[in-house]
Scaffold this motif. Structure first.
Motif, PDB file in Angstrom:
ATOM      1  N   LEU A  67       0.832  -1.206   0.000  1.00 42.92           N
ATOM      2  CA  LEU A  67       0.000   0.000   0.000  1.00 42.92           C
ATOM      3  C   LEU A  67       0.866   1.254   0.000  1.00 42.92           C
ATOM      4  CD1 LEU A  67      -2.943  -0.999   2.363  1.00 42.92           C
ATOM      5  CD2 LEU A  67      -2.904  -0.902  -0.130  1.00 42.92           C
ATOM      6  N   MET A  70       2.133   1.612  -3.507  1.00 41.79           N
ATOM      7  CA  MET A  70       1.052   1.980  -4.408  1.00 41.79           C
ATOM      8  C   MET A  70       0.815   3.485  -4.366  1.00 41.79           C
ATOM      9  SD  MET A  70      -2.866   0.666  -4.447  1.00 41.79           S
ATOM     10  CE  MET A  70      -3.296   1.683  -3.056  1.00 41.79           C
ATOM     11  N   LYS A  71       0.864   4.072  -3.187  1.00 42.01           N
ATOM     12  CA  LYS A  71       0.665   5.512  -3.071  1.00 42.01           C
ATOM     13  C   LYS A  71       1.736   6.276  -3.843  1.00 42.01           C
ATOM     14  CE  LYS A  71      -1.619   5.526   1.396  1.00 42.01           C
ATOM     15  NZ  LYS A  71      -1.565   5.976   2.803  1.00 42.01           N
ATOM     16  N   MET A  74       1.060   6.112  -7.877  1.00 42.77           N
ATOM     17  CA  MET A  74      -0.165   6.668  -8.446  1.00 42.77           C
ATOM     18  C   MET A  74       0.127   8.034  -9.059  1.00 42.77           C
ATOM     19  SD  MET A  74      -2.968   5.329  -5.680  1.00 42.77           S
ATOM     20  CE  MET A  74      -4.252   6.326  -6.358  1.00 42.77           C
ATOM     21  N   GLN A  82      -7.104   6.547 -11.521  1.00 42.67           N
ATOM     22  CA  GLN A  82      -6.422   6.052 -10.330  1.00 42.67           C
ATOM     23  C   GLN A  82      -6.947   4.671  -9.920  1.00 42.67           C
ATOM     24  OE1 GLN A  82      -5.873   8.869  -7.131  1.00 42.67           O
ATOM     25  NE2 GLN A  82      -5.815  10.554  -8.595  1.00 42.67           N
ATOM     26  N   ILE A  86      -4.719   1.394  -9.448  1.00 41.40           N
ATOM     27  CA  ILE A  86      -4.768   0.600  -8.215  1.00 41.40           C
ATOM     28  C   ILE A  86      -5.013  -0.863  -8.553  1.00 41.40           C
ATOM     29  CG2 ILE A  86      -6.180   0.128  -6.156  1.00 41.40           C
ATOM     30  CD1 ILE A  86      -6.539   3.215  -5.935  1.00 41.40           C
ATOM     31  N   TYR A  87      -5.989  -1.099  -9.425  1.00 38.65           N
ATOM     32  CA  TYR A  87      -6.317  -2.480  -9.783  1.00 38.65           C
ATOM     33  C   TYR A  87      -5.123  -3.180 -10.437  1.00 38.65           C
ATOM     34  CZ  TYR A  87      -8.623  -6.564 -11.630  1.00 38.65           C
ATOM     35  OH  TYR A  87      -8.958  -7.867 -11.919  1.00 38.65           O
ATOM     36  N   LEU A 123      -6.975   1.497   2.395  1.00 36.50           N
ATOM     37  CA  LEU A 123      -7.214   1.689   0.967  1.00 36.50           C
ATOM     38  C   LEU A 123      -8.526   2.437   0.737  1.00 36.50           C
ATOM     39  CD1 LEU A 123      -6.232   1.346  -1.859  1.00 36.50           C
ATOM     40  CD2 LEU A 123      -7.060  -0.998  -1.856  1.00 36.50           C
ATOM     41  N   ASP A 126      -7.847   6.009   1.166  1.00 31.86           N
ATOM     42  CA  ASP A 126      -7.160   6.531  -0.016  1.00 31.86           C
ATOM     43  C   ASP A 126      -8.143   6.779  -1.160  1.00 31.86           C
ATOM     44  OD1 ASP A 126      -4.683   6.541   1.208  1.00 31.86           O
ATOM     45  OD2 ASP A 126      -4.100   4.582   0.399  1.00 31.86           O
ATOM     46  N   CYS A 130      -8.841  10.297  -3.034  1.00 32.42           N
ATOM     47  CA  CYS A 130      -8.742  10.437  -4.498  1.00 32.42           C
ATOM     48  C   CYS A 130     -10.026  11.017  -5.084  1.00 32.42           C
ATOM     49  CB  CYS A 130      -8.434   9.087  -5.147  1.00 32.42           C
ATOM     50  SG  CYS A 130      -6.784   8.454  -4.801  1.00 32.42           S
TER      51      CYS A 130
END
Length: 182
Positions: A67, A70-71, A74, A82, A86-87, A123, A126, A130
């Motif tokens: 995680l 991932m941030k 992005m 976004q 993420i996916y 998540l 987040d 977003c």
């Protein structure tokens, strides 16, 4: 009773991580960790009640790190873009070590789900952030029944279902969200 040493716990997890990478998950066991750390088997049991507990700790650590990474990757942009990022990021991670670790948690699956709930909550937060940063998301669409929090939970449930089913993409989910919030 002696006080637990967090450094020893971290060392044991480092050894377990090394074993999973070099020999596979099935090779992780209390005895081998004790030998690598130069401690008695009982000492390892002071930190982990079983191999499953070790694998659960590795899984939790892996997702916490994922995680954070991932941030950092992005790119921003629209909320929908976004979501796609993420996916794709999570899908690639599950296809790597995370999927193997998660599938090894058979005996502690319930405990694993409970611990992973905190990761999902992070998540979801987040996702809300977003949404709030996308200027094109409707400002007047939210009410007591249709909240950002409920939408984030809906998205998380569907992302997890798509990941579990190994769906190639989330285009249909994206279409639903587009129609709902733009």
């Amino acid at each position: 009773m002696r006080k637990k040493d967090d450094n020893l716990r971290d060392t044991l997890l480092d050894f377990a991580r090394e074993i999973t990478k070099t020999q596979g998950i099935d090779s992780v066991n209390i005895r081998s960790l004790a030998g690598m750390a130069g401690v008695a088997t009982g000492t390892v049991y002071n930190y982990f009640s079983s191999k499953d507990e070790i694998l659960l700790a590795l899984t939790e650590e892996y997702w916490r790190q994922t995680l954070l990474e991932m941030k950092q990757i992005m790119t921003g942009g629209s909320f929908l873009r976004q979501l796609e990022e993420i996916y794709e990021f999570l899908k690639s991670r599950i296809n790597q070590q995370a999927g193997k670790l998660m599938s090894s948690l058979g005996n502690v699956e319930t405990a694993g789900h409970a611990r992973m709930q905190s990761m999902q909550s992070m998540l979801e937060a987040d996702l809300i952030r977003c949404m709030e940063m996308d200027p094109d998301v409707g400002k007047d669409i939210w009410d007591e029944a249709f909240t950002r929090e409920e939408l984030a939970r809906f998205i998380m449930r569907n992302l997890m279902l798509q990941l579990k089913s190994e769906a190639p993409d989330i285009h249909f989910l994206i279409s639903i969200i587009r129609r709902a919030i733009y």
